[in-house]
Design a protein around this motif. Structure first.
Motif, PDB file in Angstrom:
ATOM      1  N   GLY A  83       4.363  12.751 -18.092  1.00 52.07           N
ATOM      2  CA  GLY A  83       3.321  12.546 -17.100  1.00 52.07           C
ATOM      3  C   GLY A  83       3.736  11.668 -15.939  1.00 52.07           C
ATOM      4  O   GLY A  83       4.913  11.576 -15.589  1.00 52.07           O
ATOM      5  N   TYR A  84       2.754  10.978 -15.372  1.00 51.28           N
ATOM      6  CA  TYR A  84       2.927  10.299 -14.090  1.00 51.28           C
ATOM      7  C   TYR A  84       2.077   9.039 -14.037  1.00 51.28           C
ATOM      8  O   TYR A  84       1.117   8.870 -14.804  1.00 51.28           O
ATOM      9  N   GLY A  85       2.452   8.155 -13.116  1.00 50.63           N
ATOM     10  CA  GLY A  85       1.703   6.921 -12.950  1.00 50.63           C
ATOM     11  C   GLY A  85       1.756   6.436 -11.513  1.00 50.63           C
ATOM     12  O   GLY A  85       2.678   6.768 -10.763  1.00 50.63           O
ATOM     13  N   ILE A  86       0.759   5.654 -11.137  1.00 49.16           N
ATOM     14  CA  ILE A  86       0.669   5.045  -9.808  1.00 49.16           C
ATOM     15  C   ILE A  86       0.290   3.583  -9.997  1.00 49.16           C
ATOM     16  O   ILE A  86      -0.495   3.248 -10.889  1.00 49.16           O
ATOM     17  N   CYS A  87       0.832   2.724  -9.154  1.00 45.43           N
ATOM     18  CA  CYS A  87       0.382   1.334  -9.103  1.00 45.43           C
ATOM     19  C   CYS A  87       0.086   0.967  -7.661  1.00 45.43           C
ATOM     20  O   CYS A  87       0.933   1.154  -6.781  1.00 45.43           O
ATOM     21  N   ASP A  88      -1.103   0.470  -7.406  1.00 40.14           N
ATOM     22  CA  ASP A  88      -1.446  -0.121  -6.112  1.00 40.14           C
ATOM     23  C   ASP A  88      -1.018  -1.579  -6.199  1.00 40.14           C
ATOM     24  O   ASP A  88      -1.689  -2.402  -6.829  1.00 40.14           O
ATOM     25  N   GLU A  89       0.124  -1.894  -5.595  1.00 36.44           N
ATOM     26  CA  GLU A  89       0.690  -3.232  -5.778  1.00 36.44           C
ATOM     27  C   GLU A  89      -0.149  -4.324  -5.126  1.00 36.44           C
ATOM     28  O   GLU A  89      -0.076  -5.492  -5.531  1.00 36.44           O
ATOM     29  N   GLY A  90      -0.946  -3.973  -4.143  1.00 36.85           N
ATOM     30  CA  GLY A  90      -1.791  -4.970  -3.498  1.00 36.85           C
ATOM     31  C   GLY A  90      -2.938  -5.432  -4.375  1.00 36.85           C
ATOM     32  O   GLY A  90      -3.304  -6.614  -4.374  1.00 36.85           O
ATOM     33  N   THR A  91      -3.502  -4.515  -5.147  1.00 36.86           N
ATOM     34  CA  THR A  91      -4.637  -4.845  -6.011  1.00 36.86           C
ATOM     35  C   THR A  91      -4.226  -5.026  -7.470  1.00 36.86           C
ATOM     36  O   THR A  91      -4.996  -5.561  -8.267  1.00 36.86           O
ATOM     37  N   GLY A  92      -3.021  -4.547  -7.824  1.00 37.22           N
ATOM     38  CA  GLY A  92      -2.576  -4.622  -9.210  1.00 37.22           C
ATOM     39  C   GLY A  92      -3.237  -3.596 -10.113  1.00 37.22           C
ATOM     40  O   GLY A  92      -3.143  -3.695 -11.342  1.00 37.22           O
ATOM     41  N   VAL A  93      -3.892  -2.597  -9.525  1.00 36.20           N
ATOM     42  CA  VAL A  93      -4.564  -1.558 -10.315  1.00 36.20           C
ATOM     43  C   VAL A  93      -3.578  -0.427 -10.602  1.00 36.20           C
ATOM     44  O   VAL A  93      -2.896   0.057  -9.692  1.00 36.20           O
ATOM     45  N   SER A  94      -3.511  -0.018 -11.860  1.00 36.65           N
ATOM     46  CA  SER A  94      -2.627   1.081 -12.242  1.00 36.65           C
ATOM     47  C   SER A  94      -3.447   2.296 -12.651  1.00 36.65           C
ATOM     48  O   SER A  94      -4.571   2.180 -13.160  1.00 36.65           O
ATOM     49  N   TYR A  95      -2.857   3.463 -12.414  1.00 34.58           N
ATOM     50  CA  TYR A  95      -3.442   4.747 -12.782  1.00 34.58           C
ATOM     51  C   TYR A  95      -2.318   5.538 -13.455  1.00 34.58           C
ATOM     52  O   TYR A  95      -1.219   5.638 -12.914  1.00 34.58           O
ATOM     53  N   PHE A  96      -2.584   6.100 -14.615  1.00 32.41           N
ATOM     54  CA  PHE A  96      -1.530   6.860 -15.283  1.00 32.41           C
ATOM     55  C   PHE A  96      -2.136   7.947 -16.153  1.00 32.41           C
ATOM     56  O   PHE A  96      -3.287   7.854 -16.598  1.00 32.41           O
ATOM     57  N   ASP A  97      -1.340   8.985 -16.385  1.00 34.84           N
ATOM     58  CA  ASP A  97      -1.671  10.040 -17.340  1.00 34.84           C
ATOM     59  C   ASP A  97      -0.373  10.453 -18.008  1.00 34.84           C
ATOM     60  O   ASP A  97       0.453  11.140 -17.405  1.00 34.84           O
ATOM     61  N   TYR A  98      -0.195  10.006 -19.254  1.00 39.84           N
ATOM     62  CA  TYR A  98       1.018  10.273 -20.010  1.00 39.84           C
ATOM     63  C   TYR A  98       0.772  11.282 -21.131  1.00 39.84           C
ATOM     64  O   TYR A  98       1.432  11.247 -22.169  1.00 39.84           O
ATOM     65  N   GLY A  99      -0.185  12.170 -20.945  1.00 40.96           N
ATOM     66  CA  GLY A  99      -0.447  13.200 -21.937  1.00 40.96           C
ATOM     67  C   GLY A  99      -0.915  12.611 -23.252  1.00 40.96           C
ATOM     68  O   GLY A  99      -1.866  11.830 -23.300  1.00 40.96           O
TER      69      GLY A  99
END
Length: 273
Positions: A83-99
């Motif tokens: 899968g895939y992931g994103i991090c908004d480094e300014g807010t420290g919020v992560s989004y991911f989907d690793y199945g």
């Protein structure tokens, strides 16, 4: 005569049951034990080539890759742990989907934009509306077939943002959880070796590579854990490589400064070898 007919019917029934039993038994013996289990999440299956140029994989309803097989009969990502992931480094919020390894709860649904016999395009928004991830999966046929995935990360806000974007796979080459792994700047690989006992028949591997000239900073990673990286701390697990006979995973991490209303693009490829 009636007795003879009855006996004949019974005998015929026994023969039919025996034939069915033999067929089922033959099927179970010839089935590949390393083949991935069917997934209700599989939306599109792509197949091309034959034998050493064979490539087959499924794209799931979450935008993950399932059951990557190449060359024919060799399963490189047998299960839904990619899968895939994103991090908004300014807010420290992560989004991911690793199945099968889980997904964060801050995603919207995946929308299929278009699909054909060789490709599918999907979009997915984060639930806060800040990011849109567009993925275009394409089967590239040839002597060295590849799953090509163009990932486009759009910043939907007016403010510029610094972000990590990553791709990850837990590789169990031919059903063996213990593999060899290593990484370079451009690619990460997982493989079985012909010199390892009981693995010479399954001495194949998978490469996750950056494709083309990336306009954003990137680095490949080989992990000594099957779990996906923390998108906001992707190099927390960064062991000295090469890794030998470990249950590990591979990843490609991109870092981009994404202006308001603009996008960053990362193109990755999966190749069997």
């Amino acid at each position: 005569m009636k007795k003879l007919v009855t006996v004949s019917v019974i005998a015929l029934g026994v023969l039919i049951l025996s034939a069915l039993s033999f067929a089922q038994d033959s099927k179970s013996k010839t089935a590949d034990p390393n083949a991935p289990q069917p997934s209700i999440n599989c939306l599109f299956t792509f197949t091309g080539g034959a034998q050493n140029t064979f490539l087959r994989y499924c794209v799931t309803d979450g935008g993950n890759i399932l059951g990557l097989e190449s060359p024919q009969g060799h399963f490189l990502v047998p299960d839904n742990r990619e899968g895939y992931g994103i991090c908004d480094e300014g807010t420290g919020v992560s989004y991911f989907d690793y199945g099968a390894f889980g997904a964060s709860s801050n995603w919207g649904p995946v929308n299929v934009v278009s699909h054909s016999a060789k490709s599918v395009k999907m979009t997915r928004n984060t639930s806060d509306g800040i990011w849109t991830l567009t993925q275009t999966f394409t089967l590239i046929a040839g002597t060295t077939p590849m799953v090509k995935n163009v990932m486009t990360l759009k910043n939907n806000t007016a403010a510029s943002r610094l972000a990590f974007l990553l791709r990850y796979a837990d590789t169990d080459i031919d059903g063996d959880v213990s593999n060899n792994l290593d990484a370079t700047n451009e690619s990460a690989s997982s493989w079985n070796s012909v010199s390892t006992p009981n693995e010479n028949a399954t001495a194949h591997g998978l490469m996750l590579q950056n494709v083309g000239i990336a306009r954003v900073t990137h680095q490949a990673l080989a992990q000594n854990t099957p779990s996906g990286p923390n998108p906001c701390n992707p190099f927390a697990v960064f062991p000295q490589a090469p890794l030998v006979q470990v249950d590990g995973s591979i990843a490609l991490i991109y870092q981009a400064f994404v202006g308001g209303g603009t996008s960053a693009i990362a193109t990755i490829g999966y190749r069997g070898f």
